[in-house]
Design an enzyme around this catalytic site. Sequence first.
Site, PDB file in Angstrom:
ATOM      1  N   HIS A 163     -59.625 120.956   0.991  1.00  0.00           N
ATOM      2  CA  HIS A 163     -60.026 119.626   1.436  1.00  0.00           C
ATOM      3  C   HIS A 163     -59.841 119.430   2.947  1.00  0.00           C
ATOM      4  CE1 HIS A 163     -60.896 115.403   1.349  1.00  0.00           C
ATOM      5  NE2 HIS A 163     -59.650 115.045   1.650  1.00  0.00           N
ATOM      6  N   GLU A 220     -47.915  99.263   1.698  1.00  0.00           N
ATOM      7  CA  GLU A 220     -48.249  98.096   0.883  1.00  0.00           C
ATOM      8  C   GLU A 220     -49.742  97.810   0.915  1.00  0.00           C
ATOM      9  OE1 GLU A 220     -46.969  95.692  -1.977  1.00  0.00           O
ATOM     10  OE2 GLU A 220     -45.618  96.941  -0.790  1.00  0.00           O
ATOM     11  N   SER A 236     -62.467 112.855   5.120  1.00  0.00           N
ATOM     12  CA  SER A 236     -62.012 112.127   3.942  1.00  0.00           C
ATOM     13  C   SER A 236     -62.196 110.620   4.135  1.00  0.00           C
ATOM     14  CB  SER A 236     -60.552 112.508   3.649  1.00  0.00           C
ATOM     15  OG  SER A 236     -60.181 112.156   2.338  1.00  0.00           O
TER      16      SER A 236
END
Length: 422
Positions: free
Chosen positions: A401, A342, A246
Amino acid sequence: MTGSHQVPGDTKHPPLRQRWWPRGWLGQPLPGGLGVPARLWGVLCPGLGRPCPGLGGFSARIWGVTARAGSGLAAPRPVSTQRGSRRAPGKVCSGGRAPGTAAPRDSEPPPPRSSGRGQSGAARRDQSGCTGVGALLPSARLTDRTGCRRGGARSRAVSLSYAEVGSGGARPPLVLLHGLFGSRVNFQSVANALVRRGCGRVLMLDARNHGCSPHSPMMSYEAMSLDVQHLLHHLRIPQCIVLGHSMGGKTAMALALQRPDLVERLISVDISPVSTACVSEFSAYIAAMKAVKIPDGVSRSAARQLADKQLQPVIQVPQIRQFLLTSLVDVQGRYVWRVNLEAISNHLADIMNFPMFHKPYPGPALFLRGSNSPYMSSKDYPEIRRLFPKANVQFIEGAGHIVHQDKFEEFITAVLNFLPPP
């Protein structure tokens, strides 16, 4: 062996000073009256030990920067070029941590251990032996192969945390790169199985803002590729086989396209060099993770149960919740997310996209695709062929996945069949 080992400066034979360089402050003219401020030559702050860009890699110490009482400037210490001793199998290393910490296991991380530092500015150790959760460790300044810096800005690499199993072998080491919200422990079982079957040396890396690696506000594939380059350079690995899942697959592709000389061959697991249209889904994950509240002092099992219950309204799939909960760690009695939510949130669009490259990677490439996964499509094949003309796309039947979890044996077999002869 650590990711940014340094040696003390030479105090026995001090560098030139006084009449050549009257003071040690930044902004003083260079020796010989050239009149160029030292800061323009890359003389950096105390203790970083960085080379002076534009001076052929010589350290600032060689150019006469000396420590003077009250000046606030110490002689930078050059990074050691000495090759470390052979690492034992299973060794865990980190750019900001002394060696000797055991590798975290797949299932239960070891209990937290004190780092022996104070609270203010201290490096903290979480359950899996990581230090500096949320801390930005000293990073190296790197350039590309041509020495260029785009827009005059310096690219920065962080010192990645990594674990290593196996040793020796004629083939290049295998480097494993995990996906978004994951860590190197996601590949622990894969690495052990590959070593048992004769793969040789295998390294598992924590990406920046994940696992035990430093946090950084930057989160792009160019930056993550430079991180891997920095580690390979530090470990004196001239060439590797890189496998990424990924987000890690896109990092692996970026590394191969940026520095094909470092990559003997490439394996990308269920990801293509194209945009991935899942931004809203991951944004929801991040928002749900930020909203989790865990009381201080509860047990690890209780904390996971509370977090799982709070995530459930947004993330209905239990496997996804359990995967995300592997990043929930106890730091000095308080539960925090080990991933930098963040930075990931701010750069989510960059993570879902892929940089533009024009020159293809000339080496062998394998794209392993889960037959039940929506992350790859036949529409991606033209771009795969353009950038990786020697690519082979292989389906793993019945896998989603996370191919290496859904069909472990089939995945191991496909990887071993693709590796070069030992």
